[in-house]
Design a protein around this motif. Structure first.
Motif, PDB file in Angstrom:
ATOM      1  N   HIS A 185       4.055   9.446  -3.618  1.00 26.35           N
ATOM      2  CA  HIS A 185       3.866   9.175  -2.192  1.00 26.35           C
ATOM      3  C   HIS A 185       3.856   7.674  -1.881  1.00 26.35           C
ATOM      4  O   HIS A 185       4.361   7.244  -0.837  1.00 26.35           O
ATOM      5  CB  HIS A 185       2.570   9.819  -1.703  1.00 26.35           C
ATOM      6  N   LEU A 186       3.298   6.889  -2.795  1.00 22.39           N
ATOM      7  CA  LEU A 186       3.230   5.450  -2.567  1.00 22.39           C
ATOM      8  C   LEU A 186       4.632   4.844  -2.491  1.00 22.39           C
ATOM      9  O   LEU A 186       4.953   4.060  -1.593  1.00 22.39           O
ATOM     10  CB  LEU A 186       2.434   4.794  -3.702  1.00 22.39           C
TER      11      LEU A 186
ATOM     12  N   THR B 120       2.803   9.341   4.817  1.00 28.58           N
ATOM     13  CA  THR B 120       3.046   9.540   3.387  1.00 28.58           C
ATOM     14  C   THR B 120       1.995   8.827   2.552  1.00 28.58           C
ATOM     15  O   THR B 120       1.528   9.367   1.529  1.00 28.58           O
ATOM     16  CB  THR B 120       4.457   9.016   3.022  1.00 28.58           C
ATOM     17  N   TYR B 121       1.617   7.617   2.946  1.00 26.08           N
ATOM     18  CA  TYR B 121       0.561   6.900   2.218  1.00 26.08           C
ATOM     19  C   TYR B 121      -0.739   7.693   2.208  1.00 26.08           C
ATOM     20  O   TYR B 121      -1.455   7.740   1.202  1.00 26.08           O
ATOM     21  CB  TYR B 121       0.316   5.526   2.864  1.00 26.08           C
ATOM     22  N   VAL B 122      -1.054   8.296   3.342  1.00 27.47           N
ATOM     23  CA  VAL B 122      -2.294   9.072   3.443  1.00 27.47           C
ATOM     24  C   VAL B 122      -2.305  10.201   2.416  1.00 27.47           C
ATOM     25  O   VAL B 122      -3.350  10.535   1.836  1.00 27.47           O
ATOM     26  CB  VAL B 122      -2.471   9.614   4.876  1.00 27.47           C
TER      27      VAL B 122
ATOM     28  N   GLU C 269      -6.758   7.932  -2.165  1.00 32.14           N
ATOM     29  CA  GLU C 269      -7.482   6.670  -2.152  1.00 32.14           C
ATOM     30  C   GLU C 269      -6.600   5.505  -2.605  1.00 32.14           C
ATOM     31  O   GLU C 269      -5.555   5.695  -3.232  1.00 32.14           O
ATOM     32  CB  GLU C 269      -8.717   6.772  -3.059  1.00 32.14           C
ATOM     33  N   GLY C 270      -7.083   4.285  -2.276  1.00 36.53           N
ATOM     34  CA  GLY C 270      -6.423   3.071  -2.743  1.00 36.53           C
ATOM     35  C   GLY C 270      -5.149   2.716  -2.001  1.00 36.53           C
ATOM     36  O   GLY C 270      -4.303   1.979  -2.541  1.00 36.53           O
ATOM     37  N   VAL C 271      -4.977   3.234  -0.800  1.00 33.69           N
ATOM     38  CA  VAL C 271      -3.736   2.968  -0.069  1.00 33.69           C
ATOM     39  C   VAL C 271      -3.972   2.169   1.203  1.00 33.69           C
ATOM     40  O   VAL C 271      -3.038   1.955   1.974  1.00 33.69           O
ATOM     41  CB  VAL C 271      -3.014   4.285   0.292  1.00 33.69           C
TER      42      VAL C 271
END
Length: 982
Positions: A153-154, A186-188, A192-194
């Motif tokens: 996703h990232l 997409t980041y969501v 975590e960590g995004v």
């Protein structure tokens, strides 16, 4: 050696040394250690990419070598990808593509689809720089599909952000917004960590929203992103980027000081991190603010510096085009249409080559504006219509409004006022919806002109009033001299408003408009008690103050060479050696360079000190400031306020009964000629005063001066002669060139004005209350006159009578006298804060080219206008500046008086007694002795000056030196501010 130790060692080696070390160490590593080594080298290459691309390039070579030695396609592909990314960072995008393509192919050979997709991230960016946008979008779509399928996703979010940026540059804003939103969603999914990734996506989305004119949404997103970055360590640069983006929005809206404050903050951070490219971007973006503040020469030079920088950065040609656009606009505003056209042509070619169509359309709008300025109306209209269609398709509302306003101006000039009104209203609707302050008042001004053309004077007055209110709103967010320069091209708005108000027989309203245009900087600052004294609010401010102190010393050093070179006979051996060591021409260049730096630093410091004052509008003006004046007048007081258009003179006559207006048609050209002749007469008188046979030298000068002064009287005071017959005190509020005329020595054919009236001056009528209240407050404090500060400097013997004058004044006041080396700026700063009178007899210099550096020469250094602002003279009822030209000034803005006097008024003085020309020190000493004698006999300040000048005239007429009746000897002094008693 462990993998971590090996990586640490490699960071300090070149590629050859690294290969030798790797060759000796790799045989001892097992597979796990080698895998760890590869991943750590790749991580270091990524970490070094942004700041040290050269290190990243070498580390990529180490990966390639490891891949060859251990025959690992994976390691080799990582090396190829890292080298391609490093080349991109070095602006070598064309060279980067083969590495990225080879890396992708090797990842596919080993079945690593995700690895292939990772190479597309860099490839998309390289293609964008090379104008291969269709390839970039194709790669982005394919890579995203891979990342999505594998749950990366990232990476999927990153590729969407890159694709969104491409669409933004193509002017496809809706598609860009959709991709930014999809990236955030997409980041969501990553969990975590995004938050940093989301913040970057929001910041980029905000840039797109700003291009569409959705400024409120854009600022909100930038603020969210800035808050996220600020909550993480090591994200100072990202915070600066968001502040830079917010600054660009503020500049577009018309909040120029607020924008400059953020520009300065982001620039400081980029410079701290040695980020030259980003610093150049800030300098480039600052140009918009400076253009709107009418600082065109500054823009041309600053944009020129960024043009030179971006020419050396081939991967950032859109930045080069942007800088060329700013240079072109500066040239256009200065009337250099040919060179402006050349800059725009080059910018257009660059942008079309790289496919930045949104920016290319803005260049075409600039071209249309250039055609309009050059009088090519048909060509301008054709181009304006084309770009308006493009902006409408892009939904770029700010630019659409700008194009609509240009079309309105063109059609109005062509006589089609119906179309002009429709187009202008369309532009105004957008400007109001997007809070575009600059466009709003320009639209109102044009609508007022159209209404006036149609004979709808009520509507015209409504629009002019709105336009002036809009200018006031922009002004209320600006600091100090930014406000003066901003007003320089706004005089037409006020002129139309004044003339229309008079046509409607609204004298009060006409006077309000005149006052709104006059000395607003000083008036607003005094009225709101805004402290702009220089002080260090933090460590950065302390550094600026230190730099300022150094630059001031250097400026004064070069200034001495420039202005003392003509007087070597009176100089010390050291001064002569200094002058001969450097030619005055070179010294002048060095002096001006430092003056430019000083003004830049002062602006930075004042912006920092103003803080949130620049971010919110301040209520600074109500009409009652003017309308409440005349009921306070005594019956014997008359105020005359002047206003000039290109041809006509307007005299506003203010008495206790209200306002009358006298219009003298065609007077301005006559005034200009008489003023020029008067200055020539004064210069000849100054020269004659040094002749051996003064009486002979003055033959004809006195008669000529009386003739000029009588003709000036007829124009300036003749129309109100009946009012003069019934008053005792006359207050003059000049305008334009009239600030340079001594009304008190105008001649009515029988006598000088001061022989029948007391005369005082004000830069603006609205300052009357402020100066009067200061005088009252100081009088109530009853500070004894023996605490007055009296300073006298002979300037190395050139001013023989200055010391005698100071001694005589000090004796009359019962105060100590500080002479020559004792008369320092430090003394003035310390003692002036507690002195009811400050008297300085010294050498003064008026700088027509740089009024902020006009100065009085004290023992330790020059006291310049910019330093006077830092004095505290709140206990001072009167400042007497018995030095040459201390009352001279230049008129900036619409009618902003810029000179030493403004500084002393800001510092707190209730009134000033400066000089309008280079005075004779002997007669000045004599006049001052008589002035203080009258002042100490309970005369008001205005009455004391009138008494002294009358006594001087009477003495001259009956003496053996009758030529001293010439105003050169006695009329240079004039009283500004509170005319009342001490």
């Amino acid at each position: 050696m462990a993998p971590q130790q090996l990586v640490a060692a490699l960071l300090h080696m070149d590629e050859k040394q690294g290969r030798q070390l790797l060759q000796s160490q790799l045989p001892s590593f097992d597979d796990a250690s080698i895998n760890l080594l590869v991943e750590q080298i790749k991580r270091e290459a990524d970490r070094s990419w942004a700041k040290e691309s050269g290190v990243s390039f070498i580390l990529a070579g180490h990966l390639l070598f490891i891949g060859e030695v251990i025959r690992s396609k994976y390691a080799h592909a990582l090396g190829l990808m890292a080298r391609g990314d490093a080349l991109r960072r070095m602006d070598r995008d064309q060279e980067a593509l083969p590495f990225l393509d080879a890396a992708g192919a090797e990842f596919l050979e080993i079945g690593d689809e995700v690895g292939w997709a990772r190479t597309r991230i860099g490839r998309v960016s390289a293609c964008l720089q090379l104008n291969r946008t269709s390839e970039a979008l194709r790669d982005a779509a394919a890579a995203r599909e891979v990342f999505r399928r594998y749950g990366k996703h990232l990476r999927a979010g990153q590729i969407d952000v890159n694709a969104a940026i491409i669409n933004y540059e193509l002017g496809q804003y809706d598609q860009a917004l959709r991709l930014f939103d999809r990236a955030i969603e997409t980041y969501v999914l990553q969990g975590e960590g995004v938050d940093l990734y989301i913040a970057r996506a929001k910041g980029n989305k905000a840039i797109t929203l700003a291009a569409m004119g959705r400024f409120r949404e854009a600022v909100a997103l930038h603020e969210q992103a800035r808050a996220t970055f600020a909550s993480h360590e090591g994200q100072e640069v990202s915070v600066a980027r968001e502040e830079l983006n917010i600054a660009q929005i503020y500049a577009a809206q018309g909040h120029y000081s607020q924008a400059l404050l953020l520009f300065n903050r982001s620039l400081a951070i980029f410079q701290k991190h040695a980020m030259q490219f980003q610093a150049a971007e800030v300098a480039q973006q600052t140009c918009l603010c400076l253009l709107r503040l009418n600082r065109t020469r500054e823009v041309y030079e600053l944009a020129g510096e960024t043009v030179a920088y971006f020419r050396k950065s081939p991967g950032h040609r859109h930045n080069l085009a942007h800088s060329l656009m700013y240079q072109a606009e500066a040239l256009m505003l200065e009337g250099d249409y040919h060179d402006a056209d050349e800059k725009l042509q080059e910018a257009s070619i660059i942008l079309e080559e790289i496919g930045f169509m949104g920016l290319a359309t803005i260049v075409r709008l600039q071209q249309a504006e250039l055609y309009f300025a050059d009088g090519k109306l048909e060509a301008s209209l054709r181009e304006a219509r084309r770009v308006a269609d493009a902006f409408a398709e892009q939904e770029a509302l700010p630019q659409l409004a700008r194009a609509a306003l240009l079309q309105a101006r063109i059609t109005a000039k062509l006589g089609d006022t119906t179309s002009a009104q429709y187009l202008c209203q369309q532009a105004l609707d957008i400007a109001q919806g997007q809070d575009l302050l600059d466009l709003k008042y320009r639209c109102d001004y044009l609508l007022g002109q159209i209404a006036e053309h149609h004979g709808d004077f009520a509507a015209a007055a409504h629009y002019y009033d709105h336009a002036i209110d809009g200018i006031d709103i922009v002004q209320s967010h600006l600091v100090m001299d930014e406000r003066s320069s901003f007003l320089e091209d706004k005089g037409g708005v006020y002129k139309r408003a004044v003339i229309l108000a008079l046509r409607q027989r609204s004298n009060d309203q006409a006077l309000i408009y005149v006052e709104k245009a006059k000395s607003r900087v000083l008036g607003d600052y005094l009225r709101n008690n805004i402290d702009i004294r220089l002080r260090a609010g933090d460590q950065a401010g302390e550094a600026i103050l230190e730099d300022l102190a150094r630059l001031r010393e250097e400026q004064a050093w070069f200034s001495n060479i420039v202005y003392e070179a003509e007087n070597e006979a009176n100089l010390s051996d050291t001064a002569i050696m200094r002058i001969r060591a450097m030619k005055p021409g070179q010294a002048r260049q060095e002096m001006q360079k430092r003056e430019h730096y000083i003004e830049q630093m002062l602006e930075q410091l004042r912006l920092r000190l103003a803080g949130d004052l620049v971010s919110r509008s301040r209520q600074q003006w109500t009409d009652s400031i003017v309308t409440s004046l005349w009921p306070k007048f005594e019956r014997t007081v008359l105020m005359l306020e002047y206003y000039l258009t290109e041809q006509d003179l307007y005299i506003f006559q203010l008495t206790r009964d209200g306002v009358d207006v006298h219009i003298v048609k065609g007077a301005v050209p006559k005034l200009e000629r008489l003023h020029a002749l008067w200055r020539v007469n004064l210069d000849l008188a100054a020269h004659a005063s040094g002749a051996k046979d003064r009486a002979q030298a003055f033959t004809g000068l006195q008669e000529n001066s009386l003739g000029l002064l009588q003709r000036l009287y007829d124009l300036l005071l003749g129309p109100v002669s009946s009012a003069l017959n019934t008053c005792e005190h006359l207050t003059i509020v000049p305008y334009g060139m009239l600030h340079y005329l001594p009304f008190h020595c105008l001649f009515d054919g029988v006598q000088f004005v001061v022989e029948r009236l007391e005369v005082s001056y004000l830069p603006a009528a609205a300052l009357m209350d402020i100066c009067y209240q200061r005088g009252q407050r100081i009088a109530e404090n009853k500070v004894p006159l023996k605490r007055s500060l009296v300073m006298g400097l002979s300037d190395a013997g050139r001013l023989v009578f200055a010391v005698q004058e100071a001694q005589a004044v000090a004796k009359q006041l019962g105060a100590p006298c500080f002479l020559n080396q004792a008369a320092t700026t430090a003394l003035l700063r310390e003692a002036g804060a507690h002195s009811p009178i400050v008297h300085i007899a010294a050498h003064g210099l008026f700088r027509l080219d740089a009024p902020n550096f006009s100065h009085i020469k004290l023992a330790d250094r020059q006291l310049s206008t910019i330093e006077v602002f830092n004095l505290d003279l709140s206990s001072c009822s009167l400042v007497t500046l018995s030095a040459c030209e201390t009352g001279r000034a230049i008129v900036g803005g619409v009618d902003e008086v810029i000179g030493l006097g403004r500084g002393f008024l800001y510092a707190g003085a209730a009134s000033l007694l400066p000089t309008l020309w280079k005075v004779d020190d002997a007669s000045s000493a004599e006049l001052m002795e008589m002035f203080y004698q009258a002042l100490l006999s309970d005369y008001s300040k205005a009455a004391a000056l009138a008494s002294a000048q009358r006594a001087f005239l009477a003495r001259a007429r009956t003496s053996i030196l009758p030529y001293r009746v010439h105003p050169y000897f006695w009329a240079g002094f004039h009283l500004i501010g509170d005319p009342g008693p001490l």
